[in-house]
Design a protein around this motif. Sequence first.
Motif, mmCIF file in Angstrom:
data_model
loop_
_atom_site.group_PDB
_atom_site.id
_atom_site.type_symbol
_atom_site.label_atom_id
_atom_site.label_comp_id
_atom_site.label_asym_id
_atom_site.label_seq_id
_atom_site.Cartn_x
_atom_site.Cartn_y
_atom_site.Cartn_z
ATOM 1 N N ILE A 113 59.631 47.048 10.858
ATOM 2 C CA ILE A 113 59.413 46.510 9.734
ATOM 3 C C ILE A 113 58.317 47.794 8.830
ATOM 4 O O ILE A 113 57.209 48.150 9.539
ATOM 5 N N PHE A 114 58.877 47.925 7.589
ATOM 6 C CA PHE A 114 57.876 48.831 6.904
ATOM 7 C C PHE A 114 57.202 48.096 5.726
ATOM 8 O O PHE A 114 57.914 47.528 4.713
ATOM 9 N N GLU A 115 55.978 47.749 5.714
ATOM 10 C CA GLU A 115 55.207 46.933 5.014
ATOM 11 C C GLU A 115 54.147 47.629 4.410
ATOM 12 O O GLU A 115 52.981 47.664 5.055
ATOM 13 N N GLY A 116 54.152 47.957 3.215
ATOM 14 C CA GLY A 116 53.038 49.019 2.732
ATOM 15 C C GLY A 116 52.951 50.071 3.418
ATOM 16 O O GLY A 116 53.819 50.916 3.772
ATOM 17 N N SER A 117 51.735 50.215 3.823
ATOM 18 C CA SER A 117 51.372 51.429 4.643
ATOM 19 C C SER A 117 51.552 51.117 6.232
ATOM 20 O O SER A 117 51.461 52.284 7.029
ATOM 21 N N GLN A 118 52.197 49.859 6.645
ATOM 22 C CA GLN A 118 52.041 49.635 7.975
ATOM 23 C C GLN A 118 53.304 49.745 8.186
ATOM 24 O O GLN A 118 54.640 49.673 7.541
ATOM 25 N N SER A 119 53.657 49.892 9.579
ATOM 26 C CA SER A 119 54.928 50.035 10.368
ATOM 27 C C SER A 119 54.796 49.558 11.829
ATOM 28 O O SER A 119 53.919 49.841 12.525
ATOM 29 N N TYR A 120 55.707 48.529 12.027
ATOM 30 C CA TYR A 120 55.580 47.735 13.199
ATOM 31 C C TYR A 120 56.991 47.302 13.606
ATOM 32 O O TYR A 120 57.854 47.224 12.550
ATOM 33 N N TYR A 121 57.435 46.965 14.873
ATOM 34 C CA TYR A 121 58.303 46.293 15.308
ATOM 35 C C TYR A 121 58.172 44.521 15.225
ATOM 36 O O TYR A 121 57.164 43.987 15.145
ATOM 37 N N LEU A 122 59.498 43.896 15.132
ATOM 38 C CA LEU A 122 59.200 42.636 15.192
ATOM 39 C C LEU A 122 60.285 42.342 16.337
ATOM 40 O O LEU A 122 61.481 43.056 16.299
ATOM 41 N N ASP A 123 59.778 41.349 17.371
ATOM 42 C CA ASP A 123 60.468 41.415 18.548
ATOM 43 C C ASP A 123 61.258 40.388 18.384
ATOM 44 O O ASP A 123 61.456 39.506 17.586
ATOM 45 N N ASN A 124 62.017 39.855 19.443
ATOM 46 C CA ASN A 124 63.097 38.702 19.699
ATOM 47 C C ASN A 124 62.561 37.451 19.513
ATOM 48 O O ASN A 124 63.209 36.688 19.526
ATOM 49 N N MET A 154 64.178 35.351 7.914
ATOM 50 C CA MET A 154 64.631 36.486 8.267
ATOM 51 C C MET A 154 64.747 36.952 9.490
ATOM 52 O O MET A 154 65.596 37.903 9.992
ATOM 53 N N HIS A 155 63.739 36.579 10.407
ATOM 54 C CA HIS A 155 63.765 36.836 11.859
ATOM 55 C C HIS A 155 65.051 36.033 12.454
ATOM 56 O O HIS A 155 65.683 36.851 13.433
ATOM 57 N N LYS A 156 65.531 35.039 12.102
ATOM 58 C CA LYS A 156 66.798 34.426 12.740
ATOM 59 C C LYS A 156 67.955 35.290 12.359
ATOM 60 O O LYS A 156 68.779 35.570 13.018
ATOM 61 N N LEU A 157 67.883 35.843 11.039
ATOM 62 C CA LEU A 157 68.986 36.837 10.514
ATOM 63 C C LEU A 157 69.002 38.156 11.564
ATOM 64 O O LEU A 157 69.928 38.600 12.074
ATOM 65 N N LEU A 158 67.887 38.724 11.790
ATOM 66 C CA LEU A 158 67.798 40.067 12.485
ATOM 67 C C LEU A 158 68.140 39.575 14.019
ATOM 68 O O LEU A 158 68.355 40.833 14.393
ATOM 69 N N ALA A 159 67.615 38.553 14.364
ATOM 70 C CA ALA A 159 68.054 38.084 15.859
ATOM 71 C C ALA A 159 69.435 38.036 16.040
ATOM 72 O O ALA A 159 70.051 38.262 16.973
ATOM 73 N N TYR A 160 70.321 37.473 15.066
ATOM 74 C CA TYR A 160 71.492 37.385 14.965
ATOM 75 C C TYR A 160 72.409 38.642 15.175
ATOM 76 O O TYR A 160 72.994 39.031 15.876
ATOM 77 N N ILE A 161 71.750 39.463 14.364
ATOM 78 C CA ILE A 161 72.241 40.895 14.320
ATOM 79 C C ILE A 161 71.973 41.592 15.643
ATOM 80 O O ILE A 161 73.018 42.204 16.242
ATOM 81 N N TYR A 162 70.813 41.456 16.154
ATOM 82 C CA TYR A 162 70.575 42.137 17.481
ATOM 83 C C TYR A 162 71.600 41.598 18.434
ATOM 84 O O TYR A 162 71.992 42.383 19.546
ATOM 85 N N ASN A 163 71.616 40.267 18.542
ATOM 86 C CA ASN A 163 72.471 39.924 19.765
ATOM 87 C C ASN A 163 74.118 39.826 19.462
ATOM 88 O O ASN A 163 74.674 39.279 20.410
ATOM 89 N N ASP A 164 74.616 40.248 18.374
ATOM 90 C CA ASP A 164 75.988 40.367 18.055
ATOM 91 C C ASP A 164 76.353 41.845 18.349
ATOM 92 O O ASP A 164 75.734 42.906 17.758
ATOM 93 N N ASP A 165 77.226 42.384 19.397
ATOM 94 C CA ASP A 165 77.673 43.705 19.682
ATOM 95 C C ASP A 165 78.146 44.421 18.547
ATOM 96 O O ASP A 165 77.435 45.607 18.436
ATOM 97 N N PHE A 166 78.784 44.090 17.802
ATOM 98 C CA PHE A 166 79.381 44.651 16.479
ATOM 99 C C PHE A 166 78.381 45.154 15.535
ATOM 100 O O PHE A 166 78.007 46.312 15.080
#
Length: 240
Positions: A113-124, A154-166
């Motif tokens: 995530i790039f939020e303003g001047s911050q950058s961090y990960y969002l975990d599973n 948004m996390h649900k969407l990102l988790a879905y992408i993460y768990n789908d191989d394609f």
Amino acid sequence: MKNINWNNIRLVVILCVVVFLYAFTGKRNEGRKMTEADIEFTGNENFITKEKVNNLLIQSYGAVTGIQKVDLDLSNVEKILNENPMVEKAEVYATVDGKLKAVITQRKPVARIFEGSQSYYLDNRGGKMPLSDNETARVPLVTGDIEKADAKKMHKLLAYIYNDDFLNKNIIGLTVSPVGNMILRSRGDDYDIVFGKPINIEKKFENYKAFLQDAAKDTLIKNYKTINLKFTQQVVCTKK
């Protein structure tokens, strides 16, 4: 004179010997000194190193070697390891051969995530995770108006992408629009994927994959500027 039941006497003697040996072994085991720390990672993540874990163990005891097993506070060691922001779960125990075993499960980022001047990960699990000096995760980069997004969806969407191989291999970015819509970017493609709100996720991606299968039959996909998945009944494309 009563007959002596030698079988009962033998049983009592055997029982006494077993109790003695058990107590002796337990006492000897408690007095055993640790010889080394054995650190094991359960996954392929490398956000925290064995050296870092070993340093955390040293912070607890000064040095692992030479400590008697009876002096180990395993629950406290686990607590210290679990407090590290890269660790999802730590299990610590002493082996019979004198090793302090630490089994580490690291946190798994699904996006950066790039939020303003911050950058961090969002975990599973949906939690914020700091960046690692040791490894950079290959996950989608999320930019735009982050505060306008529904965080859980948004996390649900990102988790879905993460768990789908394609999708995991091909979706490299996500931009949040000022009204909270999601716009995805695909690796090696010039078009934007207009996802809309992070709802009906499975159906939208089913439509997207079906569209790509049909588009693979010709070269027209190179002429598209956007692929709109907002409507679950159809995929709408805009040409450049």
